[in-house]
Design an enzyme around this catalytic site. Sequence first.
Site, PDB file in Angstrom:
ATOM      1  N   ASP A 176       4.449 -20.738 -11.481  1.00 57.35           N
ATOM      2  CA  ASP A 176       4.577 -19.476 -10.769  1.00 57.35           C
ATOM      3  C   ASP A 176       4.685 -18.326 -11.779  1.00 57.35           C
ATOM      4  O   ASP A 176       5.372 -18.454 -12.802  1.00 57.35           O
ATOM      5  CB  ASP A 176       5.833 -19.526  -9.883  1.00 57.35           C
ATOM      6  CG  ASP A 176       5.778 -18.454  -8.815  1.00 57.35           C
ATOM      7  OD1 ASP A 176       5.566 -18.795  -7.642  1.00 57.35           O
ATOM      8  OD2 ASP A 176       5.929 -17.261  -9.167  1.00 57.35           O
ATOM      9  N   PHE A 222      -4.932 -12.349 -11.997  1.00 61.37           N
ATOM     10  CA  PHE A 222      -5.426 -12.305 -10.609  1.00 61.37           C
ATOM     11  C   PHE A 222      -4.327 -12.668  -9.610  1.00 61.37           C
ATOM     12  O   PHE A 222      -4.443 -12.352  -8.431  1.00 61.37           O
ATOM     13  CB  PHE A 222      -6.577 -13.309 -10.417  1.00 61.37           C
ATOM     14  CG  PHE A 222      -7.794 -12.998 -11.245  1.00 61.37           C
ATOM     15  CD1 PHE A 222      -8.798 -12.201 -10.735  1.00 61.37           C
ATOM     16  CD2 PHE A 222      -7.927 -13.496 -12.531  1.00 61.37           C
ATOM     17  CE1 PHE A 222      -9.919 -11.894 -11.492  1.00 61.37           C
ATOM     18  CE2 PHE A 222      -9.044 -13.202 -13.298  1.00 61.37           C
ATOM     19  CZ  PHE A 222     -10.041 -12.402 -12.786  1.00 61.37           C
ATOM     20  N   ALA A 223      -3.313 -13.408 -10.066  1.00 57.83           N
ATOM     21  CA  ALA A 223      -2.348 -13.999  -9.132  1.00 57.83           C
ATOM     22  C   ALA A 223      -1.642 -12.906  -8.331  1.00 57.83           C
ATOM     23  O   ALA A 223      -1.003 -12.018  -8.903  1.00 57.83           O
ATOM     24  CB  ALA A 223      -1.327 -14.826  -9.902  1.00 57.83           C
ATOM     25  N   TYR A 239       0.845  -3.554   0.162  1.00 59.27           N
ATOM     26  CA  TYR A 239      -0.061  -4.242  -0.759  1.00 59.27           C
ATOM     27  C   TYR A 239      -0.591  -3.276  -1.829  1.00 59.27           C
ATOM     28  O   TYR A 239      -0.466  -3.516  -3.031  1.00 59.27           O
ATOM     29  CB  TYR A 239      -1.218  -4.878   0.025  1.00 59.27           C
ATOM     30  CG  TYR A 239      -2.344  -5.348  -0.860  1.00 59.27           C
ATOM     31  CD1 TYR A 239      -2.147  -6.368  -1.783  1.00 59.27           C
ATOM     32  CD2 TYR A 239      -3.605  -4.745  -0.792  1.00 59.27           C
ATOM     33  CE1 TYR A 239      -3.178  -6.784  -2.615  1.00 59.27           C
ATOM     34  CE2 TYR A 239      -4.631  -5.159  -1.609  1.00 59.27           C
ATOM     35  CZ  TYR A 239      -4.418  -6.179  -2.520  1.00 59.27           C
ATOM     36  OH  TYR A 239      -5.435  -6.580  -3.354  1.00 59.27           O
ATOM     37  N   LYS A 260       0.218  -2.915  -6.132  1.00 59.96           N
ATOM     38  CA  LYS A 260      -0.782  -2.882  -7.206  1.00 59.96           C
ATOM     39  C   LYS A 260      -0.617  -1.607  -8.041  1.00 59.96           C
ATOM     40  O   LYS A 260      -0.712  -1.624  -9.266  1.00 59.96           O
ATOM     41  CB  LYS A 260      -2.187  -2.952  -6.616  1.00 59.96           C
ATOM     42  CG  LYS A 260      -2.499  -4.286  -5.958  1.00 59.96           C
ATOM     43  CD  LYS A 260      -2.699  -5.357  -7.025  1.00 59.96           C
ATOM     44  CE  LYS A 260      -2.991  -6.714  -6.440  1.00 59.96           C
ATOM     45  NZ  LYS A 260      -3.310  -7.711  -7.457  1.00 59.96           N
ATOM     46  N   ASN A 294     -14.740  -4.225  -1.989  1.00 58.76           N
ATOM     47  CA  ASN A 294     -14.657  -5.460  -1.185  1.00 58.76           C
ATOM     48  C   ASN A 294     -15.360  -6.623  -1.870  1.00 58.76           C
ATOM     49  O   ASN A 294     -16.597  -6.674  -1.869  1.00 58.76           O
ATOM     50  CB  ASN A 294     -15.267  -5.219   0.192  1.00 58.76           C
ATOM     51  CG  ASN A 294     -14.339  -4.422   1.079  1.00 58.76           C
ATOM     52  OD1 ASN A 294     -13.908  -3.335   0.700  1.00 58.76           O
ATOM     53  ND2 ASN A 294     -14.007  -4.958   2.220  1.00 58.76           N
ATOM     54  N   HIS A 330     -11.736 -11.967   5.702  1.00 54.08           N
ATOM     55  CA  HIS A 330     -12.860 -11.192   5.175  1.00 54.08           C
ATOM     56  C   HIS A 330     -14.074 -11.327   6.090  1.00 54.08           C
ATOM     57  O   HIS A 330     -14.340 -12.380   6.658  1.00 54.08           O
ATOM     58  CB  HIS A 330     -13.168 -11.624   3.738  1.00 54.08           C
ATOM     59  CG  HIS A 330     -12.121 -11.138   2.778  1.00 54.08           C
ATOM     60  ND1 HIS A 330     -11.888 -11.706   1.557  1.00 54.08           N
ATOM     61  CD2 HIS A 330     -11.230 -10.122   2.889  1.00 54.08           C
ATOM     62  CE1 HIS A 330     -10.905 -11.062   0.949  1.00 54.08           C
ATOM     63  NE2 HIS A 330     -10.498 -10.095   1.739  1.00 54.08           N
ATOM     64  N   PHE A 385     -13.441  -3.842  14.539  1.00 56.56           N
ATOM     65  CA  PHE A 385     -12.273  -2.975  14.726  1.00 56.56           C
ATOM     66  C   PHE A 385     -12.693  -1.506  14.714  1.00 56.56           C
ATOM     67  O   PHE A 385     -12.711  -0.864  13.672  1.00 56.56           O
ATOM     68  CB  PHE A 385     -11.242  -3.242  13.621  1.00 56.56           C
ATOM     69  CG  PHE A 385     -10.690  -4.635  13.646  1.00 56.56           C
ATOM     70  CD1 PHE A 385      -9.792  -5.022  14.638  1.00 56.56           C
ATOM     71  CD2 PHE A 385     -11.055  -5.567  12.680  1.00 56.56           C
ATOM     72  CE1 PHE A 385      -9.274  -6.301  14.668  1.00 56.56           C
ATOM     73  CE2 PHE A 385     -10.535  -6.856  12.701  1.00 56.56           C
ATOM     74  CZ  PHE A 385      -9.646  -7.224  13.698  1.00 56.56           C
ATOM     75  N   ASP A 434      -7.161   1.899   8.523  1.00 57.03           N
ATOM     76  CA  ASP A 434      -8.514   1.519   8.115  1.00 57.03           C
ATOM     77  C   ASP A 434      -9.340   2.788   7.963  1.00 57.03           C
ATOM     78  O   ASP A 434      -9.771   3.376   8.962  1.00 57.03           O
ATOM     79  CB  ASP A 434      -9.154   0.660   9.224  1.00 57.03           C
ATOM     80  CG  ASP A 434      -9.429  -0.756   8.775  1.00 57.03           C
ATOM     81  OD1 ASP A 434      -9.222  -1.065   7.584  1.00 57.03           O
ATOM     82  OD2 ASP A 434      -9.857  -1.560   9.625  1.00 57.03           O
TER      83      ASP A 434
END
Length: 347
Positions: free
Chosen positions: A56, A78-79, A146, A150, A175, A194, A212, A289
């Site tokens: 981890d 990337f984790a 999220y 980052k 994306n 996705h 959506f 969105d």
Amino acid sequence: MGATNPSTVLVTGGAGYIGSHTAKALRQAGYGVVIYDNLAAGHREAALGAPLIEGDIRDVEAVRRALRESGASAVMHFAAWLAVADSVRDPIGYYRNNVMGALGTLEAMAAEKIRHFVFSSTCAVYGEPVETPISETHPTAPINAYGQTKLAVEHALPHFERAYGIRSICLRYFNAAGADPDGELGEDHSPEIHVIPRAFDAASGGPPIDVFGEDYPTPDGTCLRDYIHVLDLADAHVRSLRRLEQNGASAIYNVGTERPSSVRDVIASVERVIGRPVASRPAPRRPGDPAILCASAARIRGELGWRPSRPDLDTIVGDAWRWHSAHPGGFAGPGQTPRRDSAHTTG
Ligand SMILES: NC(=O)c1ccc[n+]([C@@H]2O[C@H](COP(=O)([O-])OP(=O)(O)OC[C@H]3O[C@@H](n4cnc5c(N)ncnc54)[C@H](O)[C@@H]3O)[C@@H](O)[C@H]2O)c1
């Protein structure tokens, strides 16, 4: 890509979708690769035989050990967890995994004197765009936990450079889509959120795909997104590492094709590529969105000479379909129950 560089890269999250494609590209470019992944969302098979250390990123001592044992001179990180909706429900989990995990990795790097870091960031750091296409100078104002996790890591990096000499490149992906054209790797998220793999499922007897919002100010009323082939993301990583190795300065780059496609474009492309109808149903807009998310990739083109090699939507969909149709059960294979042991592993 020459095959002469002997240095080794620790790839955290390298058993996941983008990490595994990048690990393969690194090996093809002549780098040694050691994957570090807790396999919460990753797949052992995606390591393609590269050494895989199960651990981890929040375990600083374990990351230090992995760095020492692998002899790595760089980390590609990337984790992370990456489901926007989950991040809104569970910000504690997201801050723990994405922020504390990244800081744990950086702490281990500082202790082991590893000075090159390539970070998986996201266009979610921009939040609601105030202009499009989005360049790296666009204001950062994430609208979900999220994106904020980052951005928090991005903000920590200059301090780690000043104090510990760790230079970094942050790649803000748009994306991610597509799959290894050789058919060895592909996208296997669970649950899959996705749009391209969801459309495959809808065309193969699964539930219809939710669209959506069909009243956005876009040509067909559905959201526009910039789909970037995972192979082109992998190439951006290899180029970033080379730049750091050549003493290039820390930088932030968008990675996108600069060609937006709507949800309807994606559905039409899937229907063209696989020759079957994709069932869809209207669904309400999702909060947060934006109508259009499209990159300006001028900076990475100018500074790293990067160009998308597979920008065409039908190519992206075709590569994804080749893997998907050959692996209907994902990496676990048909007839087996895929291992699903995290509630936070959606894509
Ligand atoms: N997929 C996209 O469209 C997209 C877009 C922008 C940014 N990103 C970023 O790219 C990165 C990779 O995304 P992906 O789609 O390949 O996701 P993924 O879930 O397929 O891969 C992430 C990997 O990290 C591992 N991992 C997660 N938490 C860990 C921990 N605490 N310790 C060790 N390993 C851990 C998982 O097991 C998995 O193998 C993520 O950082 C994500 O935020 C992805």
